[in-house]
Scaffold this active site. Structure first.
Site, PDB file in Angstrom:
ATOM      1  N   TYR A  97      62.174  32.766  28.316  1.00  0.00           N
ATOM      2  CA  TYR A  97      61.481  32.782  27.025  1.00  0.00           C
ATOM      3  C   TYR A  97      62.528  32.701  25.920  1.00  0.00           C
ATOM      4  CZ  TYR A  97      59.115  34.515  22.862  1.00  0.00           C
ATOM      5  OH  TYR A  97      58.634  34.642  21.587  1.00  0.00           O
ATOM      6  N   GLU A 103      58.932  28.782  19.065  1.00  0.00           N
ATOM      7  CA  GLU A 103      58.730  29.577  20.266  1.00  0.00           C
ATOM      8  C   GLU A 103      58.640  28.637  21.459  1.00  0.00           C
ATOM      9  OE1 GLU A 103      56.253  33.501  21.356  1.00  0.00           O
ATOM     10  OE2 GLU A 103      54.983  31.754  20.968  1.00  0.00           O
TER      11      GLU A 103
END
Length: 397
Positions: free
Chosen positions: A118, A206
């Site tokens: 991530y 993101e």
């Protein structure tokens, strides 16, 4: 301004960030042609069909599917396009899918197992610095990781005077437990990602997941990008990426007439001048036992036309049971606002079908209250905050 995954990937790619390649299709036939073209370009045998909507968690709602041949591409794309996709980030009605991204399969077999990470870039408002947040736990909800295993989330803050330094990119790769070619590729990926964030004037990048492929390449499989509206004058090409079909239509309409409106889920509409007073008014509604149905700042002017437009926007929401108008007359005189409210009520006639509570405080507030009280319309006037709260409570009962 939110944009679609494929648009975010276009921005990333323009700054040298390796991405999962794909082509956009608006119907099943286009999806098959896109799959054929993608196979020629990349050699991929399988294709990932991804719904393009402004919401996360698309896979959980059935908006991301793997197709192993062209027949499956056509079938999957046909099922996804036109569906109302419900995810943890949409309403119960979901969002209609108008297009899909036909992407290459990047989870191909090789010498090593693929790994997911991530990574996001955003502003840390507490320190006034940009920050890279990253974790070895990619491909899952980062909120769950933060709650259950916070030690697996790392952050790297960037000094605005120097920008992201190479040693910081290497530290990120080290904390992700990479080595060899993957380590080098990750440092390059991070440097390019931060450059893209900074140069595109974004407020959020993101990437979940960032993938280490079986042959140690690092690439962005997904891309959630939020652009700073205030910087769009510097990026005319980015401004054209706006898809108003994905936005709340009442908010779009409000923007066109110069009103600051945010749709909420409550039962009391608000019309206020000034963001601070608007927040206080929403607290007032909660205290009175209601729930705010919107945030609406009419700004420094509140003539009849502007008030009427505000009323019409609020009344588009069927859940609204009352409207609270809370205006402080500093720049604008209260009597002019009151006259605007009365004129708007007169113009709209039967369209106003809920009680209206009006609190006007400031210049000529006493004249304004008399105008409201003498209007003959079903408008409840108030002077103090508590009085307005009591009247909201009264009309809701």
């Amino acid at each position: 301004m939110n944009i679609h995954e494929y648009q975010g990937k276009e921005i990333l790619s323009s700054f040298g960030v390796r991405i999962q390649r794909g082509l956009v299709a608006h119907n099943a036939k286009e999806a098959v042609e896109a799959a054929k073209e993608l196979t020629e370009q990349t050699g991929t045998g399988w294709h990932v069909i991804k719904a393009q909507v402004h919401a996360g968690g698309r896979g959980k709602g059935g908006g991301v599917k793997l197709a192993k041949n062209l027949k499956e591409v056509e079938e999957v794309a046909g099922n996804i396009i036109g569906m109302n996709l419900v995810t943890p980030q949409t309403s119960a009605e979901g969002k209609k899918v108008h297009q899909v991204l036909v992407a290459e399969d990047v989870y191909y077999p090789g010498d090593n197992e693929p790994e997911e990470y991530y990574m996001s870039v955003l502003l840390n408002r507490a320190t006034g610095r940009n920050m890279i947040m990253y974790s070895t736990e990619g491909g899952v909800d980062i909120e769950t990781v933060a709650e259950e295993t916070p030690h697996l989330i790392f952050t790297e803050e960037v000094d605005p005077a120097t920008g992201l330094m190479p040693f910081q990119a290497r530290r990120i790769a080290f904390n992700l437990k990479l080595s060899g070619a993957a380590f080098k590729d990750m440092t390059k990926f991070v440097m390019s990602l931060y450059k893209a964030f900074e140069k595109s004037d974004s407020s959020l990048f993101e990437i979940n997941p960032v993938l280490k492929t079986s042959d140690d390449k690092i690439l962005a499989v997904d891309a959630k990008v939020t652009l700073d509206d205030n910087a769009l004058f510097r990026h005319k090409d980015y401004a054209e990426m706006r898809d108003i079909r994905e936005e709340n239509q009442t908010e779009v309409e409000a923007k066109e007439v110069g009103l600051n409106y945010v749709d909420l889920d409550g039962n009391v509409g608000c019309m206020v001048n000034g963001a601070g007073l608007a927040m206080a008014t929403m607290d007032l509604i909660k205290q009175a036992g209601g729930e705010p149905a919107n945030f609406l700042d009419v700004g420094g002017t509140a003539d009849a036309k502007r008030v009427e437009e505000a009323f019409r926007l609020i009344l588009k929401d069927d859940k609204v049971e009352a409207i609270l108008v809370n205006i402080f007359g500093g720049i604008v005189r209260c009597d002019r606002v009151a006259q605007g409210i009365v004129d708007a009520y007169k113009n709209m006639g039967d369209a106003v079908n809920v009680p209206i509570i009006v609190r006007l405080q400031g210049t000529n507030a006493d004249i304004a209250k008399k105008l409201i009280d003498d209007s003959g319309f079903k408008i409840h006037s108030a002077v103090q905050f508590q009085e307005a709260a009591d009247k909201v409570q009264e009309v809701l009962k």
